[in-house]
Design a protein around this motif. Structure first.
Motif, mmCIF file in Angstrom:
data_model
loop_
_atom_site.group_PDB
_atom_site.id
_atom_site.type_symbol
_atom_site.label_atom_id
_atom_site.label_comp_id
_atom_site.label_asym_id
_atom_site.label_seq_id
_atom_site.Cartn_x
_atom_site.Cartn_y
_atom_site.Cartn_z
ATOM 1 N N THR A 84 0.851 -1.190 0.000
ATOM 2 C CA THR A 84 0.000 0.000 0.000
ATOM 3 C C THR A 84 0.887 1.240 0.000
ATOM 4 O OG1 THR A 84 -1.635 -1.188 1.314
ATOM 5 C CG2 THR A 84 -1.798 1.201 1.327
ATOM 6 N N LYS A 88 -1.376 6.258 2.261
ATOM 7 C CA LYS A 88 -2.499 5.570 2.915
ATOM 8 C C LYS A 88 -2.089 5.008 4.268
ATOM 9 C CE LYS A 88 -5.094 4.613 -1.215
ATOM 10 N NZ LYS A 88 -5.857 3.665 -1.984
ATOM 11 N N ASP A 91 -1.957 7.746 6.904
ATOM 12 C CA ASP A 91 -3.288 8.125 7.393
ATOM 13 C C ASP A 91 -3.713 7.250 8.570
ATOM 14 O OD1 ASP A 91 -3.541 10.114 5.496
ATOM 15 O OD2 ASP A 91 -4.760 8.897 4.126
#
Length: 128
Positions: A84, A88, A91
């Motif tokens: 990923t 992301k 976050d």
């Protein structure tokens, strides 16, 4: 020689990373999830940890949170790894020192690990 914990549920990834870091002269411990890694790290405080983000039982994000909340482990540098994108992952968590996006080369792994081990004595900047 540094003590390094690798946390990843893919045995092929763990084997490759372990072999590479042992070849560099490090003492390497491996675990398949964050829960087991946390237990290992409480017995053998590592100089550095590499953790995948997504794993069964306890992934890298809750592992990192648990480490930062534990006085014995709160200063251990953690390098997060994931397929990923970092945006992301960032976050979801903070408190890691570096990010390696899978797949990565062993050369980049060694460079990042060695740099963070050499910086371990200095105050570190956590990714927020």
């Amino acid at each position: 020689m540094a003590k390094i914990v690798i946390v990843d549920d893919d045995p092929d990834v763990v084997g490759t990373l372990r072999e590479c870091l042992v070849d560099e002269g490090h003492e390497v411990y491996t675990e398949a999830n964050g829960l087991h890694a946390l237990s290992t790290m409480l017995h053998v405080r590592p100089d550095l940890a590499l953790s995948d983000v997504t794993m069964p039982d306890m992934g890298g994000v809750p592992l990192l949170t648990a480490m930062r909340d534990n006085a014995f482990l709160d200063e251990v540098p953690v390098i997060m790894m994931s397929a990923t994108p970092e945006s992301k992952v960032a976050d979801q968590c903070s408190g890691y020192v570096a990010f390696l996006q899978k797949p990565f080369t062993m050369k980049s792994l060694v460079e990042v690990v060695n740099w963070h081990l050499s910086e371990a004595a200095k105050p570190r900047t956590l990714r927020r």
